[in-house]
Design a protein around this motif. Sequence first.
Motif, short mmCIF file in Angstrom:
data_model
loop_
_atom_site.label_atom_id
_atom_site.label_comp_id
_atom_site.label_asym_id
_atom_site.label_seq_id
_atom_site.Cartn_x
_atom_site.Cartn_y
_atom_site.Cartn_z
N LEU A 197 -91.52 -48.23 -1.34
CA LEU A 197 -92.77 -48.72 -0.78
C LEU A 197 -93.51 -47.60 -0.05
O LEU A 197 -94.72 -47.44 -0.20
CB LEU A 197 -92.51 -49.88 0.19
CG LEU A 197 -92.11 -51.21 -0.44
CD1 LEU A 197 -91.58 -52.16 0.62
CD2 LEU A 197 -93.28 -51.82 -1.17
N HIS A 198 -92.76 -46.83 0.73
CA HIS A 198 -93.35 -45.73 1.47
C HIS A 198 -94.03 -44.72 0.53
O HIS A 198 -95.18 -44.32 0.76
CB HIS A 198 -92.28 -45.03 2.31
CG HIS A 198 -92.79 -43.87 3.11
ND1 HIS A 198 -93.55 -44.04 4.25
CD2 HIS A 198 -92.68 -42.53 2.92
CE1 HIS A 198 -93.87 -42.86 4.73
NE2 HIS A 198 -93.36 -41.92 3.94
N VAL A 199 -93.37 -44.35 -0.52
CA VAL A 199 -93.93 -43.40 -1.50
C VAL A 199 -95.17 -43.99 -2.16
O VAL A 199 -96.20 -43.32 -2.30
CB VAL A 199 -92.86 -43.02 -2.55
CG1 VAL A 199 -93.48 -42.25 -3.71
CG2 VAL A 199 -91.75 -42.20 -1.90
N ALA A 200 -95.10 -45.25 -2.56
CA ALA A 200 -96.24 -45.91 -3.22
C ALA A 200 -97.45 -46.00 -2.29
O ALA A 200 -98.58 -45.75 -2.71
CB ALA A 200 -95.83 -47.30 -3.71
N ILE A 201 -97.23 -46.34 -1.03
CA ILE A 201 -98.32 -46.45 -0.06
C ILE A 201 -98.92 -45.08 0.23
O ILE A 201 -100.14 -44.90 0.23
CB ILE A 201 -97.83 -47.12 1.25
CG1 ILE A 201 -97.43 -48.58 1.00
CG2 ILE A 201 -98.86 -47.00 2.36
CD1 ILE A 201 -98.56 -49.51 0.61
N GLU A 202 -98.09 -44.09 0.49
CA GLU A 202 -98.58 -42.74 0.80
C GLU A 202 -99.42 -42.17 -0.34
O GLU A 202 -100.43 -41.51 -0.10
CB GLU A 202 -97.41 -41.81 1.11
CG GLU A 202 -96.72 -42.07 2.43
CD GLU A 202 -97.59 -41.84 3.65
OE1 GLU A 202 -98.42 -40.89 3.64
OE2 GLU A 202 -97.46 -42.60 4.62
N ALA A 203 -99.02 -42.44 -1.57
CA ALA A 203 -99.73 -41.89 -2.72
C ALA A 203 -101.12 -42.52 -2.89
O ALA A 203 -102.02 -41.88 -3.44
CB ALA A 203 -98.91 -42.11 -3.99
N ARG A 204 -101.30 -43.73 -2.41
CA ARG A 204 -102.55 -44.46 -2.64
C ARG A 204 -103.41 -44.66 -1.40
O ARG A 204 -104.50 -45.19 -1.49
CB ARG A 204 -102.23 -45.82 -3.24
CG ARG A 204 -101.54 -45.73 -4.58
CD ARG A 204 -101.17 -47.11 -5.08
NE ARG A 204 -100.44 -46.99 -6.33
CZ ARG A 204 -99.41 -47.73 -6.66
NH1 ARG A 204 -98.98 -48.67 -5.84
NH2 ARG A 204 -98.79 -47.56 -7.80
#
Length: 175
Positions: free
Chosen positions: A6-13
Amino acid sequence: MRREELHVAIEARWPTLPVASTRQLVEAGIDDRLLTGAVRKGVLFRLRRGAYVRNSHWSQLKPWERDDLRIQAHYESTGGTCRYSHVSAARLHACSVWNCGPQFHVTTGYSNSRTSTGPDVKTHLFERAREKALTEEGWIFVRLEWPHLASPADVNWRVLAATARARIQNRPRSA
């Protein structure tokens, strides 16, 4: 989804500003399922209905910086439709103010109930009655709002129009 995913997905977007509205997040590709999971797992912090901040950013802020983000969250969650006043307007424009606390000020043209806003919102009634009384006494007003300030020509036109009205009103009347 695991917290790290979730952290990676949020940071990327994540959009460029620290606070983002639900609409901005959807436009960035963060759907309701991802948003809900990120809030539940502590990746995002919900500042108020419709406004979020990354928890990694929030946890590093000082209390007065958090207060500034809460005002920004209100602005984002309402789509910028409110008229902010007092120190709240200054804070939205990144001016430094001292000892103002977490409460922020919104001016409305109607009287609303205290339960229709959050406990951090202080609502002020726009005083049209006072303005009307002063107009009846011959005062001339130039009403400027934030969008007008983006156009120097618009500001100039409004001031010139008010000056012209004052000249017409103050002409000596022939007997």
